[in-house]
Design a protein around this motif. Structure first.
Motif, short mmCIF file in Angstrom:
data_model
loop_
_atom_site.label_atom_id
_atom_site.label_comp_id
_atom_site.label_asym_id
_atom_site.label_seq_id
_atom_site.Cartn_x
_atom_site.Cartn_y
_atom_site.Cartn_z
N UNK A 70 0.83 -1.21 0.00
CA UNK A 70 0.00 0.00 0.00
C UNK A 70 0.86 1.25 0.00
N UNK A 71 0.28 2.31 -0.53
CA UNK A 71 0.85 3.66 -0.42
C UNK A 71 -0.05 4.46 0.50
N UNK A 72 0.44 4.95 1.65
CA UNK A 72 -0.43 5.65 2.60
C UNK A 72 -0.84 7.02 2.08
N UNK A 73 -1.83 7.66 2.70
CA UNK A 73 -2.24 9.01 2.28
C UNK A 73 -1.08 10.00 2.35
N UNK A 74 -1.04 10.91 1.38
CA UNK A 74 0.04 11.89 1.31
C UNK A 74 -0.37 13.26 1.87
N UNK A 75 -1.65 13.55 1.90
CA UNK A 75 -2.13 14.82 2.42
C UNK A 75 -3.31 14.55 3.35
N UNK A 76 -3.67 15.54 4.11
CA UNK A 76 -4.83 15.41 4.99
C UNK A 76 -6.11 15.36 4.16
N UNK A 77 -7.12 14.77 4.71
CA UNK A 77 -8.38 14.64 3.98
C UNK A 77 -9.12 15.97 3.95
N UNK A 207 -2.86 13.21 -12.53
CA UNK A 207 -3.22 11.79 -12.55
C UNK A 207 -4.68 11.59 -12.17
N UNK A 208 -5.19 12.44 -11.28
CA UNK A 208 -6.61 12.37 -10.94
C UNK A 208 -7.48 12.76 -12.13
N UNK A 209 -7.08 13.79 -12.81
CA UNK A 209 -7.87 14.26 -13.96
C UNK A 209 -7.88 13.22 -15.09
N UNK A 210 -6.75 12.54 -15.28
CA UNK A 210 -6.64 11.53 -16.34
C UNK A 210 -7.07 10.14 -15.86
N UNK A 211 -7.31 10.01 -14.56
CA UNK A 211 -7.65 8.71 -13.97
C UNK A 211 -6.59 7.67 -14.31
N UNK A 212 -5.34 8.06 -14.09
CA UNK A 212 -4.20 7.18 -14.36
C UNK A 212 -4.02 6.22 -13.17
N UNK A 213 -4.56 5.00 -13.30
CA UNK A 213 -4.52 4.05 -12.18
C UNK A 213 -3.15 3.45 -11.97
N UNK A 214 -2.21 3.71 -12.86
CA UNK A 214 -0.85 3.22 -12.68
C UNK A 214 0.04 4.22 -11.95
N UNK A 215 -0.49 5.40 -11.71
CA UNK A 215 0.29 6.46 -11.06
C UNK A 215 0.08 6.44 -9.56
N UNK A 216 1.16 6.69 -8.83
CA UNK A 216 1.07 6.83 -7.38
C UNK A 216 0.71 8.26 -6.98
N UNK A 217 0.65 9.15 -7.96
CA UNK A 217 0.35 10.54 -7.69
C UNK A 217 -1.13 10.83 -7.91
N UNK A 218 -1.98 9.96 -7.40
CA UNK A 218 -3.42 10.15 -7.50
C UNK A 218 -4.07 9.80 -6.16
N UNK A 219 -5.27 10.34 -5.96
CA UNK A 219 -6.00 10.11 -4.70
C UNK A 219 -5.06 10.29 -3.50
N UNK A 220 -4.48 11.48 -3.40
CA UNK A 220 -3.48 11.74 -2.37
C UNK A 220 -4.05 11.66 -0.96
N UNK A 221 -5.37 11.75 -0.84
CA UNK A 221 -6.00 11.67 0.48
C UNK A 221 -6.31 10.24 0.89
N UNK A 222 -6.10 9.28 0.00
CA UNK A 222 -6.51 7.90 0.24
C UNK A 222 -5.31 6.97 0.26
N UNK A 223 -5.55 5.75 0.76
CA UNK A 223 -4.56 4.68 0.70
C UNK A 223 -4.77 3.90 -0.60
N UNK A 224 -3.68 3.71 -1.34
CA UNK A 224 -3.74 2.96 -2.60
C UNK A 224 -3.10 1.59 -2.40
N UNK A 225 -3.66 0.57 -3.07
CA UNK A 225 -3.18 -0.81 -2.94
C UNK A 225 -2.73 -1.33 -4.30
#
Length: 348
Positions: A70-77, A207-225
């Motif tokens: 997992x990649x933990x959240x990078x910013x506050x929600x 990455x959010x705008x393009x919905x790039x699911x391979x990027x770690x630079x998206x959904x910075x407020x969430x945990x990615x798996x």
């Protein structure tokens, strides 16, 4: 005929007339009691000692080691609307409490900070621009509540007001005479220059705008798996059979063999955080002659610190990978798999 009577008959037959009737009756009663006690003891033991069911040594399960990377959240929600309204209320209440104090309580008279305050207050019309205008004196001084849907409660509006306040110098709208009095003459003749203010980065990335699911630079407020597609086309966490190694050692190997060596990862703990059991429709024969009934995957928790996955040289035949949030993982994996892993994933 019970065992006592049979014994009595045998003794009577062997002894002939040498045994009396009272002895014969005594022998019959003693042997009958002993036989009955023996039967009761056997029944009691048989009722209280259940049969031992021995597992067949010819069946087994394959043990796999899986990794929940997992990649933990990078910013506050983002703040909840109630939280945003509460914090705004607290700031306005603080301003209202501070108004009775003279500004010389905060700034020394005739200092640069005091002059800047006097210049900016004419533009702000309130001590704090980000909370909206509030008149602390007068008949409407009590009316300091923010209505539902007011622009002052919007986070982006507050940020823009703070930036606007930082970019202004306070002399833009001053008359020339007043500017000369409060500003040295050499500076009064120069054009007012705005200070460069660094604007905060957007919370929504490209990455959010393009919905790039391979990027770690998206959904910075969430945990990615980290989810991979195996050679059968199923989405799951990376996994492989356990060899002569511990689960932690196997987790390191699985990450290296599946996503390459360009990731800086950390295996959290030495024990698994969950497991998934898959039963085969029919047992499979292994090389050692055992009947394999299915597989059991034990998942280790891991975090990525830096780098990115690369499947070009993976040794498991993986086809693709994605970095997904919890609700996105649900849409990709099978229902049975999801029921086993959902409690291992963080809501945020």
């Amino acid at each position: 005929m019970n065992a006592g009577h049979q014994t009595t008959r045998r003794l009577a037959a062997g002894a002939g007339k040498s045994i009396c009737r009272s002895c014969r009756d005594s022998l019959s009663r003693n042997y009958a009691s002993a036989a009955a006690a023996a039967v009761q003891t056997e029944d009691h033991v048989s009722q209280h000692i259940p049969p031992v069911a021995q597992a067949s040594p010819q069946t087994s399960y394959q043990v796999n080691a899986g990794v929940v990377l997992s990649r933990p959240p990078q910013i506050t929600r983002d703040l909840h609307p109630f939280e945003s309204a509460f914090f705004l209320y607290q700031r306005r209440l603080n301003e209202r409490s501070a108004l009775p104090f003279t500004r010389y309580f905060y700034y020394k008279e005739r200092t640069p900070a005091d002059r800047e305050w006097k210049r900016k207050i004419k533009q702000r019309l309130t001590p704090a621009r980000d909370i909206g205008r509030y008149k602390g004196y007068g008949e409407e001084a009590w009316n300091d509540e923010v209505l539902v849907g007011a622009k002052e409660s919007d986070f982006n509006w507050q940020v823009e007001r703070l930036l606007e306040d930082a970019e202004t110098t306070g002399v833009e709208d001053q008359p020339a005479q007043e500017l000369t009095e409060t500003t040295p003459s050499p500076l009064a003749q120069k054009k007012v220059e705005h200070e460069a203010v660094e604007r905060p980065m957007s919370r929504i990335t490209e990455a959010d705008k393009k919905n790039d699911v391979k990027s770690l630079n998206r959904l910075l407020q969430r945990t990615l798996y980290f989810l991979v597609k195996n050679k059968e086309g199923q989405w799951m966490f990376p996994q492989d059979g356990l060899q002569k190694e511990t689960l932690k050692e196997a987790a390191h190997r699985v990450l290296e063999y599946s996503a390459g060596v360009n990731m800086n990862t950390w295996i959290v703990g030495n024990v698994p955080i969950g497991h998934y059991q898959l039963d085969y429709p029919t047992s499979r024969k292994t090389e050692s002659g055992l009947n394999e009934l299915g597989l059991k995957t034990f998942f280790m928790k891991a975090r990525i610190m830096a780098g990115q996955a690369n499947l070009k040289e993976n040794q498991f035949g993986l086809q693709d990978f994605q970095w997904l949030a919890k609700e996105e993982v649900k849409t990709q994996v099978e229902d049975k798999y999801w029921r086993s892993i959902k409690n291992m994933l963080a809501e945020r």
